[in-house]
Design a protein around this motif. Structure first.
Motif, PDB file in Angstrom:
ATOM      1  N   ARG A   5     -18.178 124.186 -43.790  1.00 41.75           N
ATOM      2  CA  ARG A   5     -18.921 123.708 -44.954  1.00 41.75           C
ATOM      3  C   ARG A   5     -18.097 122.633 -45.628  1.00 41.75           C
ATOM      4  N   VAL A   6     -18.729 121.541 -46.034  1.00 44.76           N
ATOM      5  CA  VAL A   6     -18.026 120.462 -46.727  1.00 44.76           C
ATOM      6  C   VAL A   6     -18.745 120.201 -48.046  1.00 44.76           C
TER       7      VAL A   6
ATOM      8  N   LYS B 162       1.094 115.953 -42.939  1.00 49.86           N
ATOM      9  CA  LYS B 162       1.224 117.397 -43.115  1.00 49.86           C
ATOM     10  C   LYS B 162      -0.020 117.958 -43.809  1.00 49.86           C
TER      11      LYS B 162
ATOM     12  N   SER C  68     -15.010 124.825 -46.678  1.00 45.41           N
ATOM     13  CA  SER C  68     -14.437 125.995 -46.014  1.00 45.41           C
ATOM     14  C   SER C  68     -14.088 125.608 -44.590  1.00 45.41           C
ATOM     15  N   PRO C  69     -12.799 125.647 -44.175  1.00 44.60           N
ATOM     16  CA  PRO C  69     -11.666 125.848 -45.078  1.00 44.60           C
ATOM     17  C   PRO C  69     -11.420 124.594 -45.924  1.00 44.60           C
ATOM     18  N   ARG C  70     -10.695 124.764 -47.043  1.00 48.78           N
ATOM     19  CA  ARG C  70     -10.243 123.625 -47.839  1.00 48.78           C
ATOM     20  C   ARG C  70      -9.079 122.990 -47.088  1.00 48.78           C
ATOM     21  N   ILE C  71      -9.085 121.664 -47.001  1.00 48.49           N
ATOM     22  CA  ILE C  71      -8.032 120.974 -46.250  1.00 48.49           C
ATOM     23  C   ILE C  71      -7.421 119.885 -47.108  1.00 48.49           C
ATOM     24  N   TYR C  72      -6.104 119.899 -47.210  1.00 53.37           N
ATOM     25  CA  TYR C  72      -5.410 118.818 -47.904  1.00 53.37           C
ATOM     26  C   TYR C  72      -4.360 118.251 -46.954  1.00 53.37           C
ATOM     27  N   SER C  73      -4.560 117.013 -46.570  1.00 54.20           N
ATOM     28  CA  SER C  73      -3.663 116.356 -45.627  1.00 54.20           C
ATOM     29  C   SER C  73      -2.994 115.184 -46.317  1.00 54.20           C
ATOM     30  N   LYS C  74      -1.702 115.043 -46.105  1.00 53.79           N
ATOM     31  CA  LYS C  74      -0.992 113.952 -46.769  1.00 53.79           C
ATOM     32  C   LYS C  74      -0.039 113.277 -45.793  1.00 53.79           C
TER      33      LYS C  74
ATOM     34  N   ASN D  91     -19.483 121.999 -34.547  1.00 50.66           N
ATOM     35  CA  ASN D  91     -19.525 120.567 -34.855  1.00 50.66           C
ATOM     36  C   ASN D  91     -19.514 119.694 -33.606  1.00 50.66           C
TER      37      ASN D  91
ATOM     38  N   LEU E 137     -11.237 115.084 -39.815  1.00 49.17           N
ATOM     39  CA  LEU E 137     -10.774 116.347 -40.413  1.00 49.17           C
ATOM     40  C   LEU E 137     -11.933 117.271 -40.790  1.00 49.17           C
ATOM     41  N   THR E 138     -13.102 116.697 -41.098  1.00 48.79           N
ATOM     42  CA  THR E 138     -14.239 117.561 -41.450  1.00 48.79           C
ATOM     43  C   THR E 138     -14.703 118.400 -40.262  1.00 48.79           C
ATOM     44  N   ALA E 139     -14.300 118.015 -39.046  1.00 51.16           N
ATOM     45  CA  ALA E 139     -14.694 118.791 -37.868  1.00 51.16           C
ATOM     46  C   ALA E 139     -14.121 120.204 -37.916  1.00 51.16           C
ATOM     47  N   LEU E 140     -13.092 120.414 -38.741  1.00 53.52           N
ATOM     48  CA  LEU E 140     -12.476 121.738 -38.882  1.00 53.52           C
ATOM     49  C   LEU E 140     -13.281 122.658 -39.790  1.00 53.52           C
ATOM     50  N   CYS E 141     -14.310 122.102 -40.429  1.00 48.47           N
ATOM     51  CA  CYS E 141     -14.968 122.826 -41.521  1.00 48.47           C
ATOM     52  C   CYS E 141     -16.321 123.403 -41.136  1.00 48.47           C
TER      53      CYS E 141
END
Lengths: 333, 333
Positions: free
Chosen positions: B155-156, A289, B283-289, A306, B149-153
């Motif tokens: 800026r990292v 999630k 950007s965006p900040r992403i937190y996946s768990k 990207n 997941l960094t492909a969504l960003c």
């Protein structure tokens, strides 16, 4: 040496891609094409609202722009269907320029668009360049991302992907695309015209099914209006109770009569919790999630930018997120 | 036609791969190699504890087995370091057989192992086949997955990956590798000998840094014992209070003096909550768990089996999870 980019389509997504390109070393916008007379002839920097000029003038012709600017890659963000966009693809490919596109139907070949996808593939092979359809959805969150998670599994029984977005933070065309502010009657007409829906479920379902080796009997794709129960507004729109605040869309891929792939999208003004989740029923069972979800407008532009190096490295033809290399942020070189 | 697989190394991971291969159409185990005299000469089906024979006898020589069985691919699960495993790689490559391996140091070339990685790459190119180092970690959860997941960003800024596993569900060698049951003194000796740690942080950090374009000043990799505060036991081991129940390991990659990549691993008997998380500050900040985490033993074997088609399709040389196609479950063909 910077990668020379031609932007075809300077609507909200094309412009977001353009703005990102200007913040990254390693890219240079060398051309811009749009059919909108209000944009043609202006400096691309003005159209992107950069506050500075790029000394690149928006043109209305693709072929001429290619000849004048010699781009390494074209970013094409003009329409959703292959039928609408194919002439533009073919014009870019006549100039032998690789393409990254947000055209949803280019993300994966389905039963419905197979003939046009083959034609696009043939044109790309003839031009000896790659074409890739990508974006956040289709292109990543509801297909490539769950597919990558299945690599952890020794057995996959069912895949369920949810994308819930509070549409208040999205661009105006997105808010309009999901019917925000309409009456249920207007929404019904929009549904019939095919304008009120997320385009890409058929592509995402097919991509997942092919990846995990499921032969689908049939695919469904249903849209329902979400009605506001209280007044809700974004910076751009206000919706009174009883009016449509957005959509709830369900895409299902059936194999052996069972729903094996279930894509659930909620996009409406005022959704209380935005998130993106993937459930893989199998061994091991995986539930992933992303709290707060992934902002669609930023992330679609990111995915496009990207993906440019991967497209330049890919073999000729219509490529998909399944067969290009691992997606990744690209800072420049 | 089934893909013909030779297993090199029939320890717990090699055997888990072997068992998965027998449950999937599209694969056939044609050879098995191990140096353990207790395994050599027995049927592979017996060694895998399948309850049935595969009519494939475990041999002790790689070259001879290749000649006799003509495998399409070798799965090599024998050791963690390139130095230890290089002779085996070279013997397989002399037979021109592509390799998927869980050798942690083969997952990515680092400053420490660059010379040996180049030698392996050269041998693979000469043999005109691909070699891929993969697994759940390194290979996916703490590198390829956050990279994707960094492909969504756009800026990292910083990437932080946590992997917390209750080691009670893992295989005995894993429980031993993390020092469960040792005194702090014994743990200290084990650390000095280099046996008590997860191998792969240097590889994962380097893979992420190269993907997002960060030039690292230095990398750290620190292991601390986790001490049991109350008695804890698995099916295989019991640990009294004050003894070591496992490890806490932190790997950090610094760029411009700042910690940009932080990998945090906790693996101990009785960890209250297993999970895998990725935080991308940007950007965006992403937190996946992934709640409950991903079972390392099953998933490592899955990653290996699922990567076989990608390795067969990859160009010759030492490949990485960054440059082969998107990982995916593979059911057979």
């Amino acid at each position: 040496m910077a990668i020379r980019v031609m932007l075809v389509g300077l609507g909200p997504i094309g412009a977001a891609v353009g703005r990102q390109l200007t913040t990254r070393s390693g890219f240079r916008i060398v051309g811009g094409v749009d059919i909108d007379p209000a944009k043609v002839g202006r400096d691309v920097g003005d159209v992107l609202e950069l506050g500075r000029r790029l000394r690149v003038t928006v043109a209305d012709r693709i072929g001429k722009t290619i000849k004048a600017t010699k781009p390494d890659v074209a970013v094409l963000c003009t329409g959703s269907t292959l039928k609408a966009v194919l002439p533009q693809f073919e014009e870019v490919l006549t100039g032998r320029v690789p393409i990254v596109t947000t055209t949803e139907e280019a993300a994966y070949a389905t039963a419905q668009n197979r003939r046009l996808a083959r034609r696009l593939d043939a044109a790309a092979r003839k031009a000896k360049v790659a074409v890739l359809g990508t974006g956040v959805n289709p292109g990543f969150l509801m297909d490539a991302f769950p597919i990558a998670l299945t690599a952890l599994c020794e057995r996959v029984d069912r895949i369920e992907v949810h994308r819930v977005q509070d549409a208040r933070i999205r661009r105006l065309p997105f808010q309009q695309k999901i019917g925000a502010g309409l009456t249920t009657e207007q929404f019904k007409h929009g549904l019939e015209r095919g304008t009120l829906r997320h385009v890409g479920f058929a592509e995402s379902i097919r991509m997942i099914a092919d990846a995990v080796g499921w032969k689908l009997d049939r695919t469904t794709d249903d849209v329902q209006p979400k009605l506001a129960t209280e007044a809700v507004e974004s910076d751009l729109l206000a919706v009174d109770p009883g009016y449509v605040s957005g959509i709830v869309q369900d895409g299902v891929g059936y194999a052996d009569g069972e729903p094996r792939i279930q894509l659930h999208l909620e996009a409406y003004l005022g959704a209380p919790e935005s998130y993106d989740s993937v459930l893989i029923e199998g061994s091991p069972r995986i539930y992933s999630k992303i709290d707060g979800g992934v902002h669609g407008d930023i992330a679609t532009a990111s995915m496009v930018v990207n993906s440019i190096p991967a497209v330049l490295a890919a073999p000729p033809g219509l490529r998909t997120m399944r067969d290009v290399r691992l997606p990744s942020f690209y800072a420049g070189r």
